[in-house]
Motif scaffolding. Structure first.
Motif, PDB file in Angstrom:
ATOM      1  N   GLN A  44       0.860  -1.184   0.000  1.00 54.88           N
ATOM      2  CA  GLN A  44       0.000   0.000   0.000  1.00 54.88           C
ATOM      3  C   GLN A  44       0.893   1.228   0.000  1.00 54.88           C
ATOM      4  O   GLN A  44       1.970   1.227   0.606  1.00 54.88           O
ATOM      5  CB  GLN A  44      -0.900   0.026   1.236  1.00 54.88           C
ATOM      6  CG  GLN A  44      -1.977  -1.042   1.255  1.00 54.88           C
ATOM      7  CD  GLN A  44      -2.734  -1.047   2.575  1.00 54.88           C
ATOM      8  OE1 GLN A  44      -2.470  -1.878   3.441  1.00 54.88           O
ATOM      9  NE2 GLN A  44      -3.668  -0.121   2.743  1.00 54.88           N
ATOM     10  N   LEU A  56       0.619   5.286   0.940  1.00 59.25           N
ATOM     11  CA  LEU A  56      -0.260   6.172   1.696  1.00 59.25           C
ATOM     12  C   LEU A  56       0.379   7.545   1.836  1.00 59.25           C
ATOM     13  O   LEU A  56       1.567   7.659   2.172  1.00 59.25           O
ATOM     14  CB  LEU A  56      -0.517   5.586   3.092  1.00 59.25           C
ATOM     15  CG  LEU A  56      -1.000   4.132   3.143  1.00 59.25           C
ATOM     16  CD1 LEU A  56      -0.769   3.539   4.521  1.00 59.25           C
ATOM     17  CD2 LEU A  56      -2.471   4.049   2.753  1.00 59.25           C
ATOM     18  N   ILE A  78       0.826   5.082  10.605  1.00 59.37           N
ATOM     19  CA  ILE A  78      -0.003   4.335   9.647  1.00 59.37           C
ATOM     20  C   ILE A  78      -0.575   3.035  10.231  1.00 59.37           C
ATOM     21  O   ILE A  78      -1.241   2.288   9.503  1.00 59.37           O
ATOM     22  CB  ILE A  78       0.807   3.985   8.377  1.00 59.37           C
ATOM     23  CG1 ILE A  78       1.907   2.976   8.699  1.00 59.37           C
ATOM     24  CG2 ILE A  78       1.371   5.229   7.731  1.00 59.37           C
ATOM     25  CD1 ILE A  78       2.451   2.272   7.466  1.00 59.37           C
ATOM     26  N   MET A  98      -4.006   2.357   9.331  1.00 60.09           N
ATOM     27  CA  MET A  98      -4.350   2.588   7.931  1.00 60.09           C
ATOM     28  C   MET A  98      -4.098   1.363   7.059  1.00 60.09           C
ATOM     29  O   MET A  98      -4.423   1.360   5.869  1.00 60.09           O
ATOM     30  CB  MET A  98      -3.543   3.779   7.394  1.00 60.09           C
ATOM     31  CG  MET A  98      -3.775   5.072   8.167  1.00 60.09           C
ATOM     32  SD  MET A  98      -2.613   6.394   7.695  1.00 60.09           S
ATOM     33  CE  MET A  98      -3.176   6.786   6.037  1.00 60.09           C
ATOM     34  N   TYR A 138       4.945  10.138   0.979  1.00 60.81           N
ATOM     35  CA  TYR A 138       4.297   8.857   0.752  1.00 60.81           C
ATOM     36  C   TYR A 138       4.981   7.804   1.608  1.00 60.81           C
ATOM     37  O   TYR A 138       6.212   7.737   1.660  1.00 60.81           O
ATOM     38  CB  TYR A 138       4.372   8.454  -0.720  1.00 60.81           C
ATOM     39  CG  TYR A 138       3.307   9.100  -1.565  1.00 60.81           C
ATOM     40  CD1 TYR A 138       1.972   8.727  -1.430  1.00 60.81           C
ATOM     41  CD2 TYR A 138       3.630  10.073  -2.502  1.00 60.81           C
ATOM     42  CE1 TYR A 138       0.985   9.313  -2.200  1.00 60.81           C
ATOM     43  CE2 TYR A 138       2.648  10.663  -3.278  1.00 60.81           C
ATOM     44  CZ  TYR A 138       1.326  10.283  -3.121  1.00 60.81           C
ATOM     45  OH  TYR A 138       0.349  10.874  -3.878  1.00 60.81           O
TER      46      TYR A 138
END
Length: 317
Positions: A82, A84, A104, A107, A136
């Protein structure tokens, strides 16, 4: 376990450039890319059959290609990581990844202790006056990283870097930047679409697009609806960049070639204020002679792997 996704697993002297390798269910794909100033050279691309259940089959391919001469990179599958966007923690550089890991933890859909974490800065000029700093964060399952490392090791492939498709697409799009203008790139394959915005060689936006290349080529009412969906996602992304990064002046939109891609390019060109062009690798890199006979299916197959080979080393965060 690998401490970062984009840092080196090993340092190996050998042939210049990168050998980008993708291990599929039945085939192993290889692209050797050599930097050559403003126009890199794709020395060769090869696809060979292999049996994932039999490491010796990959070792045989590795010997035939002489891969020990190279430094290898590979791309994670979309389902294995992922990416994010988070606000950068105000901590010392050596504490950054630990702080981001904590940020995170809610998340991702698995325990954060089971994740390998790396970060990509989203740079903004001091003159932009933007509040806060963003980056990111890439989170990949430890199991996916370990499986990748073990497969390469068992096959005798000198893996130096594990990367992600978003960065491979960044590498490609950055080659099309001109006159300090950003590039929005759209690529599609059997797994879906990927939209990125690149400026100054940096990745500022990355989003997945649900439509696959096959879906977009269906035509009829369904095809029109899918074109509209891609247009809306593209326009939203351009609007987002205009609001969030006002210092970026966008120059063009690139659409990757795939079977039936031209109607989509024409549709976007008729509905966007920017020029919409085909992402033609031959404009920014010297391709092997075999590329003259590539079909659109071949271009889809090699696009991101060549992008991975365009990697340029930079200091880790």
């Amino acid at each position: 376990m690998l401490s970062s996704l984009f840092g080196r697993l090993s340092r190996r002297a050998g042939n210049a450039g990168w050998l980008a390798v993708q291990l599929g269910a039945e085939t192993a794909s290889f692209a050797h890319v050599v930097p050559n100033g403003a126009r890199p050279v794709v020395e060769f691309v090869e696809e060979r059959p292999w049996d994932p259940a039999n490491p010796k089959s990959l070792a045989q391919v590795a010997r035939e290609l002489g891969v020990k001469r190279f430094q290898c990179t590979t791309l994670l599958r979309a389902e294995d990581y992922q990416i994010l966007l988070v606000e950068a923690p105000a901590v010392k550089p050596e504490e950054l990844k630990s702080a981001v890991r904590w940020r995170i933890k809610d998340m991702i859909d698995y325990h954060v202790d089971d994740a390998t974490i790396d970060v990509l800065d989203v740079p903004t000029p001091a003159s932009a006056g933007q509040r806060g700093r963003y980056m990111y964060t890439v989170a990949a399952r430890n199991s996916a990283i370990r499986e990748t490392i073990d497969r390469f090791a068992a096959g005798g492939l000198p893996l130096a870097v594990i990367d992600i498709p978003d960065m491979a697409q960044r590498n490609l799009a950055a080659r099309f930047e001109t006159e300090q203008r950003g590039v929005l790139a759209l690529t599609f394959d059997a797994q879906g679409g990927l939209l990125t915005v690149t400026f100054g060689g940096e990745l500022y936006l990355t989003r997945r697009v649900e439509s696959t290349s096959a879906h977009l080529a269906t035509g009829g009412e369904l095809g029109v609806r899918l074109f509209e969906r891609v247009l809306v996602e593209t326009q939203r992304s351009l609007d987002h960049c205009e609001r969030t990064y006002p210092f970026i002046s966008m120059g063009r939109v690139l659409v990757s070639p795939f079977p039936g891609s031209e109607p989509l390019r024409e549709y976007l060109a008729a509905n966007l204020y920017l020029p919409v062009e085909s992402l033609d690798l031959g404009r920014v890199a010297s391709l092997p002679a075999a590329a003259a006979s590539w079909t659109d299916e071949d271009r889809v197959k090699w696009l991101k792997l060549i992008g991975a080979g365009l990697r340029v080393e930079s200091k880790a965060l």
